[in-house]
Design a protein around this motif. Structure first.
Motif, PDB file in Angstrom:
ATOM      1  N   ILE A 142      65.748  52.781  62.432  1.00 45.39           N
ATOM      2  CA  ILE A 142      64.656  53.242  63.297  1.00 45.39           C
ATOM      3  C   ILE A 142      64.785  54.713  63.704  1.00 45.39           C
ATOM      4  N   PRO A 143      65.971  55.190  64.165  1.00 44.56           N
ATOM      5  CA  PRO A 143      66.045  56.590  64.629  1.00 44.56           C
ATOM      6  C   PRO A 143      65.737  57.611  63.534  1.00 44.56           C
ATOM      7  N   ILE A 144      65.912  57.237  62.289  1.00 46.63           N
ATOM      8  CA  ILE A 144      65.662  58.174  61.177  1.00 46.63           C
ATOM      9  C   ILE A 144      64.607  57.589  60.250  1.00 46.63           C
ATOM     10  N   ALA A 145      63.562  57.020  60.856  1.00 40.03           N
ATOM     11  CA  ALA A 145      62.501  56.383  60.073  1.00 40.03           C
ATOM     12  C   ALA A 145      61.677  57.399  59.292  1.00 40.03           C
ATOM     13  N   VAL A 146      61.753  58.660  59.676  1.00 41.15           N
ATOM     14  CA  VAL A 146      61.030  59.701  58.938  1.00 41.15           C
ATOM     15  C   VAL A 146      61.814  61.007  59.029  1.00 41.15           C
ATOM     16  N   ASN A 147      61.843  61.721  57.925  1.00 44.71           N
ATOM     17  CA  ASN A 147      62.459  63.035  57.879  1.00 44.71           C
ATOM     18  C   ASN A 147      61.345  64.076  57.892  1.00 44.71           C
ATOM     19  N   THR A 148      61.341  64.918  58.924  1.00 46.62           N
ATOM     20  CA  THR A 148      60.247  65.881  59.096  1.00 46.62           C
ATOM     21  C   THR A 148      60.123  66.810  57.893  1.00 46.62           C
ATOM     22  N   TYR A 149      61.239  67.221  57.338  1.00 48.95           N
ATOM     23  CA  TYR A 149      61.212  68.137  56.195  1.00 48.95           C
ATOM     24  C   TYR A 149      60.518  67.490  54.998  1.00 48.95           C
ATOM     25  N   TYR A 150      60.855  66.234  54.710  1.00 37.78           N
ATOM     26  CA  TYR A 150      60.213  65.533  53.603  1.00 37.78           C
ATOM     27  C   TYR A 150      58.738  65.285  53.893  1.00 37.78           C
ATOM     28  N   LEU A 151      58.410  65.053  55.166  1.00 38.66           N
ATOM     29  CA  LEU A 151      57.005  64.867  55.550  1.00 38.66           C
ATOM     30  C   LEU A 151      56.192  66.119  55.258  1.00 38.66           C
ATOM     31  N   ILE A 152      56.752  67.263  55.564  1.00 39.60           N
ATOM     32  CA  ILE A 152      56.045  68.527  55.309  1.00 39.60           C
ATOM     33  C   ILE A 152      55.901  68.764  53.807  1.00 39.60           C
ATOM     34  N   ILE A 153      56.934  68.435  53.036  1.00 39.95           N
ATOM     35  CA  ILE A 153      56.839  68.568  51.570  1.00 39.95           C
ATOM     36  C   ILE A 153      55.711  67.692  51.029  1.00 39.95           C
ATOM     37  N   MET A 154      55.645  66.449  51.519  1.00 39.73           N
ATOM     38  CA  MET A 154      54.593  65.543  51.061  1.00 39.73           C
ATOM     39  C   MET A 154      53.217  66.060  51.461  1.00 39.73           C
ATOM     40  N   MET A 155      53.104  66.601  52.661  1.00 38.16           N
ATOM     41  CA  MET A 155      51.825  67.168  53.097  1.00 38.16           C
ATOM     42  C   MET A 155      51.407  68.323  52.190  1.00 38.16           C
ATOM     43  N   SER A 156      52.364  69.171  51.846  1.00 33.06           N
ATOM     44  CA  SER A 156      52.057  70.317  50.987  1.00 33.06           C
ATOM     45  C   SER A 156      51.564  69.851  49.617  1.00 33.06           C
ATOM     46  N   TYR A 157      52.147  68.780  49.095  1.00 33.80           N
ATOM     47  CA  TYR A 157      51.700  68.286  47.792  1.00 33.80           C
ATOM     48  C   TYR A 157      50.316  67.653  47.884  1.00 33.80           C
ATOM     49  N   PHE A 158      50.064  66.873  48.930  1.00 38.25           N
ATOM     50  CA  PHE A 158      48.757  66.234  49.072  1.00 38.25           C
ATOM     51  C   PHE A 158      47.638  67.270  49.197  1.00 38.25           C
ATOM     52  N   ARG A 159      47.955  68.426  49.766  1.00 36.09           N
ATOM     53  CA  ARG A 159      46.936  69.471  49.909  1.00 36.09           C
ATOM     54  C   ARG A 159      46.547  70.072  48.560  1.00 36.09           C
ATOM     55  N   THR A 160      47.394  69.918  47.549  1.00 33.21           N
ATOM     56  CA  THR A 160      47.077  70.460  46.220  1.00 33.21           C
ATOM     57  C   THR A 160      46.158  69.537  45.417  1.00 33.21           C
ATOM     58  N   ILE A 161      45.966  68.306  45.891  1.00 31.52           N
ATOM     59  CA  ILE A 161      45.091  67.366  45.179  1.00 31.52           C
ATOM     60  C   ILE A 161      43.642  67.767  45.424  1.00 31.52           C
ATOM     61  N   PRO A 162      42.835  67.929  44.371  1.00 30.55           N
ATOM     62  CA  PRO A 162      41.437  68.371  44.547  1.00 30.55           C
ATOM     63  C   PRO A 162      40.637  67.416  45.430  1.00 30.55           C
ATOM     64  N   ASP A 163      39.838  67.981  46.309  1.00 29.04           N
ATOM     65  CA  ASP A 163      38.999  67.164  47.184  1.00 29.04           C
ATOM     66  C   ASP A 163      37.958  66.381  46.399  1.00 29.04           C
ATOM     67  N   ALA A 164      37.623  66.876  45.207  1.00 21.36           N
ATOM     68  CA  ALA A 164      36.598  66.200  44.408  1.00 21.36           C
ATOM     69  C   ALA A 164      37.004  64.781  44.039  1.00 21.36           C
ATOM     70  N   LEU A 165      38.303  64.546  43.862  1.00 20.06           N
ATOM     71  CA  LEU A 165      38.767  63.199  43.523  1.00 20.06           C
ATOM     72  C   LEU A 165      38.465  62.215  44.650  1.00 20.06           C
ATOM     73  N   GLU A 166      38.761  62.619  45.864  1.00 25.30           N
ATOM     74  CA  GLU A 166      38.512  61.735  46.996  1.00 25.30           C
ATOM     75  C   GLU A 166      37.019  61.609  47.276  1.00 25.30           C
ATOM     76  N   GLU A 167      36.274  62.682  47.119  1.00 33.27           N
ATOM     77  CA  GLU A 167      34.832  62.623  47.366  1.00 33.27           C
ATOM     78  C   GLU A 167      34.142  61.685  46.389  1.00 33.27           C
ATOM     79  N   SER A 168      34.550  61.736  45.117  1.00 35.53           N
ATOM     80  CA  SER A 168      33.938  60.842  44.134  1.00 35.53           C
ATOM     81  C   SER A 168      34.294  59.391  44.429  1.00 35.53           C
ATOM     82  N   ALA A 169      35.521  59.146  44.922  1.00 32.99           N
ATOM     83  CA  ALA A 169      35.914  57.787  45.265  1.00 32.99           C
ATOM     84  C   ALA A 169      35.122  57.280  46.473  1.00 32.99           C
TER      85      ALA A 169
END
Length: 291
Positions: A142-169
């Protein structure tokens, strides 16, 4: 046409070979010492050429019931902890990249703030006590249920995904959960595999939280049990087999047992890595070929 090697290429190859040897030789020496006898190690201060193969150290380890219990606990913490880590990190990163999320900037600011500032050991311990997590396996999860550094890395990658993919879905009637599970995650496998490996290694090597929050030695994970064994050579006295096998070179024999413990704790991670390597390769190759 094959490229002809020049002096620079040979120099780079030599540097890479030396770097590889620097990383491989220590572990190679650890494996050899774990399989050596005290007499063989005594004859070679730097034991690089094996002269004997002796599995006594591994026999002592695996005949100890406490080791098997520690392995099961570490496996549980690794699997359950990694799943919780990945679920929270993935869902949190996806939510924080959505511009329409209310209070998005506030939540991102809070994430960065807690990455820079920590409450400290005593407040954290009191919090764990108030939640009844002392002497519980959840204290390692529980105390280490999330690593902030890895969370930021994942956020940075998700931002590179084109919005058109989600809009079409969304036009086809998909909701956010369906978009995340059927579109975002499948194309994010290289990043997910990398972070999953990092989380798995961290959970497998967990010992600090166990040392602070666990009092029952039967709940110790493998790494903490290893630490206790290395801290006190008297642990050998608890094994009848060890007592019969120890010779006049007791210190060297104990060192061989330590090396065997290092092999036992390292081997699972070495076995997991090849299964994830294909995703690393895929991540490197993405965008390298244009048609």
């Amino acid at each position: 046409m094959r490229h002809k090697l020049n002096v620079v290429d040979y120099g780079i190859h030599a540097i890479l070979i030396v770097a590889a040897l620097i990383m491989i030789v220590p572990f190679y020496n650890v494996v050899l010492q774990s399989l050596a006898t005290p007499a063989a190690i005594a004859k070679q201060p730097i034991y690089l050429i094996p002269t004997t193969i002796n599995f006594t150290s591994f026999k002592v380890i695996f005949e100890n019931k406490a080791i098997w219990s520690a392995i099961r606990i570490s496996s549980f913490v690794t699997i359950v902890g990694m799943l919780i880590n990945m679920i929270i990190t993935t869902c949190g990163a996806y939510a924080l990249t959505k511009k329409h999320m209310p209070g998005q900037k506030l939540f991102i600011g809070l994430v960065i703030f807690q990455m820079l500032f920590h409450g400290g050991l005593i407040p954290t311990y009191l919090t764990m006590k108030n939640y009844g997590l002392l002497n519980s396996l959840l204290a390692m999860i529980i105390p280490i249920a999330v690593n902030t550094y890895y969370l930021i890395i994942m956020m940075s990658y998700f931002r590179t995904i084109p919005d058109a993919l989600e809009e079409s879905a969304k036009i086809d009637g998909a909701n956010d959960i369906q978009i995340l599970s059927r579109i975002v995650l499948p194309i994010s496998m290289p990043t997910l595999a990398t972070i999953c490996l990092f989380y798995s290694v961290e959970r497998w090597n967990e010992w600090y939280n166990a040392m602070i929050y666990l009092k029952d030695s039967s709940k110790f994970p493998l790494q903490l049990y290893l630490r206790e064994m290395l801290a006190s050579a008297s642990v050998l006295a608890n094994s009848d087999l060890a007592a019969t096998e120890i010779s006049d070179h007791a210190a060297i024999y104990t060192n061989g047992l330590k090396m065997a413990m290092v092999v036992v704790t390292t081997l699972p991670i070495l076995l997991v890595y090849p299964w994830l390597q294909k995703y690393f390769t895929a991540g490197v190759m993405i965008g390298s070929v244009k048609e």
